[in-house]
Design an enzyme around this catalytic site. Sequence first.
Site, PDB file in Angstrom:
ATOM      1  N   CYS A   1       1.933   3.649  11.672  1.00  0.00           N
ATOM      2  CA  CYS A   1       2.850   3.105  10.672  1.00  0.00           C
ATOM      3  C   CYS A   1       3.180   4.214   9.679  1.00  0.00           C
ATOM      4  O   CYS A   1       2.513   5.251   9.657  1.00  0.00           O
ATOM      5  CB  CYS A   1       2.248   1.889   9.965  1.00  0.00           C
ATOM      6  SG  CYS A   1       0.811   2.250   8.928  1.00  0.00           S
TER       7      CYS A   1
ATOM      8  N   HIS B   1       0.834  -1.199   0.000  1.00  0.00           N
ATOM      9  CA  HIS B   1       0.000   0.000   0.000  1.00  0.00           C
ATOM     10  C   HIS B   1       0.863   1.240   0.000  1.00  0.00           C
ATOM     11  O   HIS B   1       2.036   1.204   0.363  1.00  0.00           O
ATOM     12  CB  HIS B   1      -0.926   0.020   1.220  1.00  0.00           C
ATOM     13  CG  HIS B   1      -0.209  -0.039   2.536  1.00  0.00           C
ATOM     14  ND1 HIS B   1       0.262  -1.229   3.065  1.00  0.00           N
ATOM     15  CD2 HIS B   1       0.129   0.925   3.428  1.00  0.00           C
ATOM     16  CE1 HIS B   1       0.847  -0.983   4.225  1.00  0.00           C
ATOM     17  NE2 HIS B   1       0.788   0.315   4.473  1.00  0.00           N
TER      18      HIS B   1
END
Length: 712
Positions: A223, A65
């Site tokens: 993250c 991603h």
Amino acid sequence: MSDMITADLVDLDLSADTKEAAARSLAERMVAQGRVTDLDGFLADVAAREAQMPTGLDGGIGIPHCRSVHVTEPTLAFGRAADGIDFGAPDGPADLIFLIAAPAGADDAHLTILSSLARQLMNADFTSALRSVRDAGAAAALIRGEEPAAGTDTAAAPDTAADATGNAGEHTQDAAVASAAASADATAGSTTTGNTTPTPATGGTPDETPAERPFRVVAVTSCPTGIAHTYMAAESLENAGREAGVELVVETQGSAGFTRLDPAVIAAADGVIFAHDVPVREKDRFAGKPTVDVGVKAGINRPAELISEVRGKAERGEVSASAGGGTPVERAGEAGDGYGTKLRKWLMTGVSYMVPFVAAGGLLIALGFAIGGWEISKAPAVTEHFSWTQVDSWAALMFQIGGVAFNFLIPVLAGYIAYGMADRPGLVPGFVGGMISSTIAAGFLGGLVAGLLAGGVVLGIQRIKIPPVLRGIMPVVVIPLISSMIVGFLMFVVVGKPIAEAQKAMTDWLAGLSGSNAILLGILLGLMMCFDLGGPVNKVAYAFATAGIAVQNPSDSAMKIMAAVMAAGMVPPLAMALATTVRGKLFTPTERENGKAAWVLGASFISEGAIPFAAADPLRVIPASMAGGAVTGALSMAFGATLRAPHGGIFVVPLIGNAVLYLVAIAAGVCVTTALVVVLKGLRKTAPDASAAGQGAGAATSATQQKQPVAA
């Protein structure tokens, strides 16, 4: 999520055998749907994100991603690979692949919806249904959280046992898909997200005693992209908390922003868990509590262990000495790093903080010599004699400022090694030990030992159970006092003298190097400088060289070593720049563009300029770079080139002894590396995969932009 994934974005028979090929196959579907405008540019962004941390998860899931300017709207593509694809998960290949594409300026609402998918992946029913669904439309509906349309083929294989009774297999599968979707929706709706106000899972007030209420934990997850791992870790921790009977509330610091935990919730918490790969925002809110600090994947893969660990710390009375808990190395590393890996990171922490002092001090001293001559070292102190109109006075000023900067090298090295081990409480004993090392002439080796001793002593003190009334003064008074006394005793009385003798022996050996021994050392240093292009091996060679010149009157051998190290470090980027110029057809357009920047980076002694090329084709670029670096290192030592400055590339050529031959040595290494790269790339039986190279180049370029241009 109805507009994020459709049947056209689902591939239930993904045939890719690598993660790059899988990302390309799914991204092509996005391009076909107008969701991605530039395939190669988007894949480069995906590769850059992958380079930060593998996106494979336990349970056979891969979630590549990124956020990218080439994405027009938030989009999901799903692929199912029967043979599995390696995405770096600890338990093996992934068969469920989700490619998540978010626009660079995606709005909070869309990113929150994306986060719900991340939470659904923690639901076993959801992933089980995805593995058995047979229709692309049904898979898309399941991911959107909808029940499959009537008549949609979601059955398992026809030869299942259920089919023995007619259509039972299909009905059973429909029920499984619907159940998974409902369960996923319920999970996504009931858990904390970045845009909701978190509340404790159970009742109770801060005034209750521990015996009257469950153990309370607050957690923060984050993250680099803030789309997937952030929310998966939150879901995993919350599930583990419910199973353990722990009251656990998570603050997700994702791309959709974050809602701060209620201060009252934090105050009532018995412990803190940080599962993150980017700095926790407003970390001071959590200071003074038992803290576990790990990478975000640890929050996904072993949440029960983290809860048990923070519970154990609370029972032992261990609290974070500074906001956030965990050492800088622990916060930067992967959970489960071995002691060898941690030791390397501790040492590199010290070296990284020392390097700016080396660069500033070394260049100032070198400029002082260049302007005032070698006699400038004997000039009187500028506090006693300084004339605004005399060049020699300015030269003496530069030399003496550089000397002061050099006096900090060993204390800074030791202090920040201890900081890497024990955070801020390690600074005082580390600096004290480093200064003692300088005082007793234990030098660079003494600084290393002092830093490790200081960090170890502080960690030992922090493990002692302290009464609550004393905890407030521990990091300010008790730890600095006791640790400085212990480290000072060890350095002055126990280990300092043997280290000083070893340092003198090594210095004498270097000073006696000549002929073939010096050339062999030049080869070794050249190989090290070009092996990982700014990584730990490169830094070890650089630190070895700078330690030799980190005095006001370095030996001739030490200056030869510094010259060889800088010359070899310039070779890889210059060679890649030359190769893209003479044989551009062997490189992708992205690499040819990177080649233009590599001219400047190489000339400035920034070896990281070659990383985009090494990342795209390591088996050809790295060996070729090492060969050229070895040639340059050997020639520099053979020519007797010397260098007093620790950095600067061609901009400090006037400060180099035997400068012409020094440049010849660099040119020879560049030619060797260029020739080898061109030959090796030309021998490939198939044309280079431009897209794959572009991905690697983009990933490495992103990483390079984040590096500090020091230590090449």
